[in-house]
Motif scaffolding. Sequence first.
Motif, PDB file in Angstrom:
ATOM      1  N   ALA A  23       0.846  -1.187   0.000  1.00 13.79           N
ATOM      2  CA  ALA A  23       0.000   0.000   0.000  1.00 13.79           C
ATOM      3  C   ALA A  23       0.881   1.236   0.000  1.00 13.79           C
ATOM      4  O   ALA A  23       1.727   1.410   0.880  1.00 13.79           O
ATOM      5  CB  ALA A  23      -0.903  -0.008   1.228  1.00 13.79           C
ATOM      6  N   ALA A  24       0.684   2.081  -1.004  1.00 11.88           N
ATOM      7  CA  ALA A  24       1.503   3.280  -1.155  1.00 11.88           C
ATOM      8  C   ALA A  24       0.710   4.525  -0.809  1.00 11.88           C
ATOM      9  O   ALA A  24      -0.453   4.649  -1.180  1.00 11.88           O
ATOM     10  CB  ALA A  24       2.030   3.382  -2.587  1.00 11.88           C
ATOM     11  N   SER A  25       1.353   5.425  -0.090  1.00 12.34           N
ATOM     12  CA  SER A  25       0.740   6.717   0.200  1.00 12.34           C
ATOM     13  C   SER A  25       1.781   7.800  -0.001  1.00 12.34           C
ATOM     14  O   SER A  25       2.991   7.554   0.139  1.00 12.34           O
ATOM     15  CB  SER A  25       0.193   6.761   1.625  1.00 12.34           C
ATOM     16  N   GLY A  26       1.319   8.997  -0.366  1.00 10.74           N
ATOM     17  CA  GLY A  26       2.240  10.107  -0.556  1.00 10.74           C
ATOM     18  C   GLY A  26       3.099   9.988  -1.796  1.00 10.74           C
ATOM     19  O   GLY A  26       4.040  10.768  -1.973  1.00 10.74           O
ATOM     20  N   TYR A  27       2.781   9.033  -2.656  1.00 13.43           N
ATOM     21  CA  TYR A  27       3.558   8.832  -3.892  1.00 13.43           C
ATOM     22  C   TYR A  27       2.679   9.292  -5.029  1.00 13.43           C
ATOM     23  O   TYR A  27       1.850   8.530  -5.533  1.00 13.43           O
ATOM     24  CB  TYR A  27       3.946   7.371  -4.032  1.00 13.43           C
TER      25      TYR A  27
END
Length: 129
Positions: A23-27
Amino acid sequence: QAQLVESGGGSVQAGGSLRLSCAASGYTSSTRCMGWFRQVPGKEREGVAIILSGSGVVSISYGDSVKGRFTISQDNAKNTLYLQMNSLKPEDTAMYYCAAGPPRSCYSNPLRATDYDYWGQGTQVTVSS
């Protein structure tokens, strides 16, 4: 600052399957270079599978040892990267890391760990014989 969180690791017998998630965030880059690496103690981090995507998938690269067994994919709506691992072997045992970098990370040698800026904490995969 991107944050990557892996999940889905575990223990499985040889021949079994696992699916890892990242899970990616801020990308927020519109063109993404993301992938999976693995590492065992005392060895260098090894590139497993890399995907370069923009509005669609541009390219995918696999390490020789996983070709035909592993599949990388992503769900942009969920901002999640996946690694489907089939026909697992004991030599696949390792800590698996999710990585992300600028598009240039995918251009020259996408399986080279040093070109990536962001890393998750890792998820352990153990395959028993």
